[in-house]
Design an enzyme around this catalytic site. Structure first.
Site, mmCIF file in Angstrom:
data_model
loop_
_atom_site.group_PDB
_atom_site.id
_atom_site.type_symbol
_atom_site.label_atom_id
_atom_site.label_comp_id
_atom_site.label_asym_id
_atom_site.label_seq_id
_atom_site.Cartn_x
_atom_site.Cartn_y
_atom_site.Cartn_z
ATOM 1 N N ARG A 1 41.676 12.316 31.094
ATOM 2 C CA ARG A 1 43.106 12.086 31.643
ATOM 3 C C ARG A 1 44.090 13.219 31.062
ATOM 4 O O ARG A 1 44.772 13.047 30.288
ATOM 5 C CB ARG A 1 43.605 10.623 31.087
ATOM 6 N N LYS B 1 40.836 -5.538 36.566
ATOM 7 C CA LYS B 1 41.241 -5.596 34.986
ATOM 8 C C LYS B 1 41.509 -6.760 34.680
ATOM 9 O O LYS B 1 40.705 -7.622 34.322
ATOM 10 C CB LYS B 1 42.235 -4.443 34.940
ATOM 11 N N PHE C 1 39.214 14.867 40.064
ATOM 12 C CA PHE C 1 38.847 14.467 38.937
ATOM 13 C C PHE C 1 37.090 13.686 39.047
ATOM 14 O O PHE C 1 36.413 13.710 38.417
ATOM 15 C CB PHE C 1 39.531 13.776 37.971
ATOM 16 N N PHE D 1 50.232 6.918 38.529
ATOM 17 C CA PHE D 1 48.870 6.577 38.498
ATOM 18 C C PHE D 1 48.328 7.306 39.490
ATOM 19 O O PHE D 1 48.952 7.479 40.671
ATOM 20 C CB PHE D 1 48.497 4.976 38.354
ATOM 21 N N THR D 2 47.107 7.753 39.154
ATOM 22 C CA THR D 2 46.413 8.641 40.223
ATOM 23 C C THR D 2 46.521 8.031 41.796
ATOM 24 O O THR D 2 46.833 8.711 42.719
ATOM 25 C CB THR D 2 44.657 9.062 39.923
ATOM 26 N N ASP E 1 53.167 -2.821 39.817
ATOM 27 C CA ASP E 1 51.407 -2.643 39.836
ATOM 28 C C ASP E 1 51.257 -3.226 38.628
ATOM 29 O O ASP E 1 51.047 -2.931 37.311
ATOM 30 C CB ASP E 1 50.990 -1.075 39.655
ATOM 31 N N TYR F 1 34.355 -16.896 58.116
ATOM 32 C CA TYR F 1 34.776 -15.578 58.442
ATOM 33 C C TYR F 1 36.411 -15.913 58.296
ATOM 34 O O TYR F 1 37.121 -14.785 57.523
ATOM 35 C CB TYR F 1 34.845 -15.048 59.982
HETATM 36 C C1 P61 Z 1 41.007 3.087 35.757
HETATM 37 F F1 P61 Z 1 39.923 7.667 37.202
HETATM 38 N N1 P61 Z 1 42.150 1.992 37.537
HETATM 39 O O1 P61 Z 1 41.698 2.707 34.872
HETATM 40 P P1 P61 Z 1 41.247 0.061 42.024
HETATM 41 N N2 P61 Z 1 46.535 0.946 39.559
HETATM 42 C C2 P61 Z 1 46.258 0.869 37.923
HETATM 43 C C3 P61 Z 1 44.948 1.360 37.861
HETATM 44 O O2 P61 Z 1 44.376 1.577 36.560
HETATM 45 C C4 P61 Z 1 44.058 1.340 38.773
HETATM 46 C C5 P61 Z 1 44.452 1.208 40.185
HETATM 47 C C6 P61 Z 1 45.720 0.949 40.510
HETATM 48 C C7 P61 Z 1 40.954 2.503 37.005
HETATM 49 C C8 P61 Z 1 39.899 2.737 38.073
HETATM 50 C C9 P61 Z 1 40.203 4.333 38.405
HETATM 51 O O3 P61 Z 1 41.726 8.032 38.634
HETATM 52 C C10 P61 Z 1 41.168 6.691 38.723
HETATM 53 O O4 P61 Z 1 40.724 -1.519 42.131
HETATM 54 C C11 P61 Z 1 47.360 1.005 36.816
HETATM 55 O O5 P61 Z 1 40.567 1.127 41.130
HETATM 56 O O6 P61 Z 1 41.369 0.538 43.603
HETATM 57 C C12 P61 Z 1 42.601 1.695 38.520
HETATM 58 O O7 P61 Z 1 42.794 0.122 41.257
HETATM 59 C C13 P61 Z 1 43.402 1.077 41.296
HETATM 60 C C14 P61 Z 1 39.674 5.208 37.819
HETATM 61 C C15 P61 Z 1 40.962 4.504 39.473
HETATM 62 C C16 P61 Z 1 40.149 6.495 37.831
HETATM 63 C C17 P61 Z 1 41.635 5.827 39.570
HETATM 64 O O8 P61 Z 1 39.717 3.028 35.417
#
Ligand code: P61
Length: 460
Positions: free
Chosen positions: A385, A261, A452, A125-126, A218, A73
């Site tokens: 997008r 990523k 979305f 970013f979303t 980020d 843990y």
């Molecule tokens: C992606 F449709 N990205 O690109 P988490 N910052 C940035 C990202 O690209 C990101 C996160 C933070 C995704 C997954 C995803 O609207 C969407 O590990 C630059 O996914 O929590 C994630 O990181 C968030 C797809 C996220 C989406 C949000 O496909």
């Protein structure tokens, strides 16, 4: 002289079979999924370019590390391996693991944004914007104008426009105090994976210092940005990407990251910083939302995979082959005259729906319709997008109408071959030739937040 062909710096040891489907089958499945590619079953997808998030193929070294998970843990060995990797590769002293990127954004936003403060970002970013807004922050776009133009070939479309930052400070009620921090992303996702230059970062950093404003990255796709700097920026051609990353990180006070990523894993994230106060507050918060500060919602084995992924991602041959595959797909589309965002970015090729299906007005969701049509044509899954992703303005409740109306073909790391890319290119080209048959959509179900992901549509 023709340059010699470079193949991937890895070979395939394990395969995952893919189901083949017919056009009729796919037409039915997309209807059942409300014309939303997020709602398709992955089994019904042939080539999955929905995202590069969590979809990487891990190496044998990462998989063997997963067998060494210390599932205690508290104080698992793997946490310390991760901490060491972050210190050595990114150069930050303190790290708080989280289950994925948005959790690190949540913690950072809650700690560092006072209601009413602005959070400048180089494009939204979303999830980053959502968490900033939930903390009472106000999103402020400080990316250069070129980023909003899909046809502009600026080599560093992720750059920050300092005159926009200056305007914010000059106009805001409390000047620089009205700003929480600068939230800067590498290889800007919504712009099409567009990098910033080190020269721009240096200027932004000098400007921010003047006002005592921290930069928090980020850093989700920082490595891919380092590759572009190595390829495009004077003075960096002979620098290992690993050194470029260290220099880049030295300009920031901290970072959040989705490890799904750059870090080459299927799940995980973290925040890291050199600010002891921020670290202490983040440790207090992570136990409420994620788990103890030495696991943050992750298993020991997951942290080991991240630690090893971080060490693998800085390999110059790897990062070059990763970005080159994206370019390989992009070039085929450019050569065939298919409208895409240029230059080709680090993680994705983006179809420009405004030019691809100009007969569909933006309030009939052209990119959503195009993504659905691509799936029906070939079983290739992509992501909208555009206006659906942009959501509604929290103040006015009106649809945000982004300049960029795109379909993202996102390439997972180390997963597909270039023959898969050929199939994708063929399908996009065929679809472009028959583009007049693609119809607009109407939204029949709209979730309140991050719509979305779960919105549903019908064909008009
Ligand atoms: C992606 F449709 N990205 O690109 P988490 N910052 C940035 C990202 O690209 C990101 C996160 C933070 C995704 C997954 C995803 O609207 C969407 O590990 C630059 O996914 O929590 C994630 O990181 C968030 C797809 C996220 C989406 C949000 O496909």
């Amino acid at each position: 002289m023709k340059t010699r062909t470079l193949a991937e710096p890895y070979k395939i040891k394990m395969v995952e079979p893919i189901k083949m489907t017919t056009r009729e089958y796919r037409a039915q499945k997309i209807r059942e999924a409300g014309y939303n590619t997020f709602l398709l079953k992955s089994e019904d997808v042939y080539i999955d370019l929905l995202t590069d998030s969590g979809t990487s193929a891990m190496s044998d070294w990462q998989w063997s590390g997963m067998m060494l998970g210390d599932e205690a843990y508290a104080g698992a060995r793997n946490f310390y391996n991760l901490e060491k990797a972050v210190q050595e590769i990114y150069g930050f002293k303190y790290i708080v693991p989280t289950h994925q990127g948005r959790a690190a954004e949540h913690i950072t936003s809650q700690i560092r944004i006072k209601p009413g403060q602005y959070v400048p970002m180089n494009m939204y970013f979303t999830t980053t914007r959502e968490h900033a807004e939930r903390a009472g922050g106000i999103f402020y776009d400080c990316i250069i104008d070129e980023a909003h133009d899909p046809q502009n070939t600026h080599p560093f479309k992720g750059n920050v426009d300092i005159t926009k930052l200056q305007k914010l400070v000059d106009d805001a009620p409390a000047g620089a105090q009205s700003i929480a921090y600068l939230s800067i992303a590498q290889c800007v996702n919504m712009a099409g994976g567009q990098p910033f230059s080190m020269a721009n970062l240096r200027e932004v950093s000098a400007w921010a210092k003047k006002y005592n404003l921290p930069i928090i990255f980020d850093a989700t796709r920082a490595m891919e940005n380092c590759y572009f700097i190595q390829q495009r920026e004077a003075g960096y051609a002979n620098k290992p990407a690993r050194e470029i990353l260290r220099e880049m990180m030295s300009y920031a006070e901290g970072m959040t990251i989705s490890s799904k990523k750059d870090n080459l894993v299927n799940i995980g994230g973290f925040l890291a910083t050199n600010n002891e106060w921020f670290f202490t507050k983040a440790k207090e918060m992570v136990v409420v939302f994620e788990g103890l500060h030495t696991y943050g919602g992750l298993a020991g084995r997951d942290m080991e995979a991240i630690a090893r992924g971080i060490r693998e991602m800085v390999d110059d041959d790897y990062i070059a082959s990763r970005v080159r595959q994206v370019e390989y797909l992009g070039k085929q589309l450019i050569d065939a005259g298919v409208p895409v965002v240029v230059p080709i970015g680090g993680h994705a090729v983006l179809l420009d729906a405004k030019r691809f299906v100009p007969h569909i007005p933006q309030d009939q969701f052209p990119a959503q319709a195009l993504a659905a049509a691509l799936y029906v044509d070939s079983g290739v899954r992509s992501m909208e997008r555009g206006i659906v992703s942009a959501g509604r303005d929290p103040k006015t409740g009106e649809n945000r109408k982004p300049k960029l109306e795109l379909v993202r073909l996102t390439i997972p790391r180390r997963v597909y071959t270039n023959l898969h890319m050929d199939v994708v290119a063929e399908s996009c080209i065929a679809l472009y030739e028959a583009r007049n048959k693609i119809k607009g959509l109407k939204m029949v179900y709209e979730p309140e937040m991050l719509r979305f992901f779960q919105a549903r549509f019908e064909e008009l």
